[in-house]
Design an enzyme around this catalytic site. Structure first.
Site, short mmCIF file in Angstrom:
data_model
loop_
_atom_site.label_atom_id
_atom_site.label_comp_id
_atom_site.label_asym_id
_atom_site.label_seq_id
_atom_site.Cartn_x
_atom_site.Cartn_y
_atom_site.Cartn_z
CG ASP A 46 -2.24 18.60 4.47
OD1 ASP A 46 -2.43 17.63 3.72
OD2 ASP A 46 -2.99 19.59 4.52
CB SER A 92 12.07 10.34 -2.92
OG SER A 92 13.03 11.20 -2.36
CD GLU A 123 7.71 -2.42 2.97
OE1 GLU A 123 8.76 -1.76 3.14
OE2 GLU A 123 7.69 -3.58 2.51
CE LYS A 125 6.44 8.17 2.38
NZ LYS A 125 6.83 9.13 3.43
CE LYS A 330 2.64 11.17 2.46
NZ LYS A 330 3.19 12.43 1.96
#
Length: 713
Positions: A46, A92, A123, A125, A330
């Protein structure tokens, strides 16, 4: 999109000027370099994400001053190295942190290709390290890290330690399978046990453990990891037919091929990839995966959304850092680094002495964490925890925060050992250290007030007027030393206590008398058997029907109850043996020991194969489905109940569900059959509606289970 996944991102770091920007770039570069070199970093995920977003924001405002070593726009932050070229760049993913950002991204992709994306793959991560596994004629020949996206590091030496990545595929094909190498929670625990046994510092968390282990050579011990495939592509030498299929198949079909070839993916997990028809359908699946996150045996830090059709992916293309056809949504961080300030030793109502970590306050997943579980003294020793350590703390949803491990490379030398108690912190008696969980030698007698107060609580025996203050009075007066003593109290004894007049005495005696008739599930819960609670007590009571059958059950028989494994079964058997004198006294006092509506299990057949229901091995044979209007249903209750259900507590509602043959649950999922939505029902009702789950009002539910409602008081 019509719904908003319950995710919020921490704010980006604020960078005020050029000097702060330069320091931020240097800090991010050092953290990325440390992570990709050894798996260690001074920043948790984080903190790094917030710093990277702050750097990106400053660069957007000052494009003429972007530093050459900035991590922005680079794979792995520009820190990873490698000397094995990738045939196709291993990029990425770009990130989004809110439903609004996701909506903007899907709309942008559809504008780019000039049409609506026909299907989306959603899906998990996975929180590990990206690798490429190269197969030639079906044999695994090389394992390569992502590196800087154009070339990676050869880590083929680790192949034998990676579960889910077979040495040989089901067919002799040549191709590259890309995926994530990670440690499950069990593998992480095993790895740290092995490391500390060999004098090495424990890993801070599973992701760092996987990153460090994948690169390690010539260790004196073995550490296992797990591979999850997420893509496949053709290599030079790939058969033309297979190469064409991989290029033309939807992403979901490519992954079906990967599974068919024998490679492990997330397909068999609770968060399996799923294809949805429209962008508006994506948030519902995101919510499902996010809700399942706390119970997963491996870490995820987000959800990946991909355009599924091959044509859409090909037309969208890729940038220098990330594909334009996929994005990572995220989730809030569930791990943060903070300082271990101390360890408290608390004694529970059964006499178990439990350590608790005192932490420098840190915000995780929307709440401030100041305490975390440490499980037992052996856990402290195994993790090599010291007061003053910087520690990795994990919290997810309603799960109690736990300390994963110290961040050993941040130690200064000022840390000190944790002091273990030599006597019971509560009463000063000796400590039984024969098991991992230490216990006061006096057991429940150490916390008589706590155990009796718990037993008298609303969700157990529900003895009105017997709060903690009154229990303290009874214990101090020598009238109560355990639960059974409550049922032997006389009017004359109670009248000797302060503030106990005739009316209050009669009321309390009437409440105690009423408690004798509570169902077995309540009585069993009141005993406070280790390893059980309200739900488990109900399951045990329904399975065995009476206390006699429970006490006669051995560990194997107890495993016939849903949710009881071998270890818990042994604990329950041992606990019941210790509680035998108390149970005998409760029986003698006239306390009910049967469960209404339950039928005792059939005795074993003469050949020892089981009861008379004809079932084979497995849960279905051991515990026939309950009869009733809710037979086989999974029911969630939310909001305030009204009408005939208005006075029922949530625990009483759960009891009602189970008496009527259903299974109670606290969260809505695809396995939920029915939602009882009272006044103020919120997100659970919305989620049930999204999943097409039947929703009923309290009145409708009351009519369904009318024959099972408790008598009106």
């Amino acid at each position: 999109m019509t719904t908003s996944p319950a995710v919020s991102a921490a704010p980006a770091a604020v960078i005020a000027d050029a000097a702060a920007y330069a320091e931020a770039v240097a800090t991010a570069s050092r953290a990325a370099a440390a992570y990709y070199a050894t798996g260690e970093s001074a920043l948790d995920d984080d903190a790094y994400d917030r710093l990277a977003r702050g750097i990106a924001a400053w660069e957007a405002a000052h494009p003429e001053e972007v530093a050459a070593d900035s991590p922005t726009g680079k794979v792995a932050g520009g820190a990873a190295v490698g000397d094995v070229p990738h045939t196709v760049p291993m990029l990425s993913l770009d990130n989004v942190f809110s439903a609004e950002q996701l909506t903007a991204w899907t709309a942008s992709l559809e504008r780019r290709i000039g049409r609506t994306v026909a299907a989306w793959s959603v899906e998990p991560k996975l929180d590990g390290l990206a690798v490429a596994a190269r197969y030639e004629d079906g044999r695994l020949t090389r394992l390569i890290t992502r590196g800087d996206g154009t070339a990676g590091e050869d880590v083929s030496h680790a192949v034998g330690t990676v579960i889910g990545l077979p040495d040989a595929l089901a067919e002799p094909v040549t191709l590259e399978i890309r995926g994530e190498v990670l440690m499950t929670q069990e593998q992480f625990e095993q790895a740290n046990a092995a490391r500390t046994a060999h004098g090495a510092a424990p890993f801070a968390n599973p992701r760092n453990g996987a990153a460090g282990t994948l690169r390690a050579r010539d260790r004196a011990y073995r550490v296992e990891m797990t591979f999850f495939g997420y893509g496949a592509l053709a290599l030079p030498g790939t058969a033309p037919g297979l190469a064409a299929r991989l290029a033309e198949l939807p992403h979901s079909a490519v992954m079906a091929e990967v599974v068919r070839l024998g490679v492990h993916t997330a397909a068999t997990t609770e968060v399996a990839p799923r294809v949805v028809a429209a962008a508006e359908d994506v948030p519902a699946r995101i919510e499902e995966i996010a809700a399942a996150r706390p119970g997963l045996p491996f870490g995820i830090d987000g959800i990946v959304v991909k355009a599924d059709p091959a044509a859409d992916r090909a037309e969208a293309g890729s940038g220098s850092r990330a594909p334009r056809w996929a994005v990572a949504y995220k989730l809030p961080a569930v791990e943060k680094v903070t300082t271990l300030l101390g360890v408290e030793w608390n004694v529970g109502r059964t006499g178990v002495i439990a350590p608790r970590a005192v932490l420098e306050p840190v915000e995780i997943d929307g709440s401030t964490v100041t305490y975390a579980t440490l499980h037992n003294p052996a856990d402290i020793t195994r993790r090599d925890l010291r007061i003053g350590d910087r520690v990795m703390v994990h919290k997810s949803g309603d799960i109690i925060p736990r300390v994963e491990a110290p961040v050993a490379h941040l130690r200064t030398g000022a840390e000190r050992a944790v002091e273990f108690p030599s006597v019971c912190p509560q009463c000063g008696s000796g400590i039984d250290t024969s098991e991992q969980r230490w216990r006061c030698e006096r057991g429940r007698d150490c916390r008589v007030v706590a155990s009796v107060s718990y037993a008298a609580g609303r969700d157990q025996l529900d003895i009105e007027g017997l709060g903690t203050t009154r229990v303290v009075q009874l214990v101090d007066a020598g009238l109560v030393s355990d639960l059974a003593d409550l049922f032997l109290l006389t009017r004359e004894q109670l009248l000797t206590l302060d503030r106990m007049g005739g009316t209050s005495t009669d009321n309390l005696l009437a409440a105690i008398e009423g408690a004798k008739g509570r169902p077995l599930s309540r009585v069993f819960c009141a005993l406070g058997v280790r390893g059980t609670g309200r739900s488990m007590s109900r399951r045990i009571a329904r399975h065995f029907a009476d206390m006699e059958h429970i006490r006669a059950a051995d560990a194997e028989a107890l495993q016939g109850v849903e949710g009881i494994g071998a270890e818990k079964a042994r604990t329950v058997v041992a606990e019941l043996a210790g509680l035998a004198p108390l149970i005998d006294r409760l029986v003698a006092a006239g306390v009910n020991m049967t469960e209404p509506g339950a039928t005792p299990p059939a005795p074993p057949a003469a050949d020892g194969t089981g009861g008379t229901d004809g079932g084979g091995p497995g849960e279905e044979a051991r515990e026939p489905a309950a009869a009733g209007p809710l037979a086989g249903a999974a029911v969630v209750v939310t909001g305030a109940m009204t009408g005939a259900l208005e006075k029922l507590s949530r625990n009483q509602m759960n009891e009602l569900v189970e008496r009527a043959g259903g299974r109670s649950s606290s969260s809505v999922s695809k396995r939920t059959t029915l939602l009882v939505a009272g006044e103020g029902a919120g997100s659970k009702r919305e989620k049930a509606a999204q999943l097409g789950i039947r929703i009923v009002t309290p009145d409708e539910f009351a009519a369904t289970v009318a024959d099972f409602l408790p008598p009106a008081s």
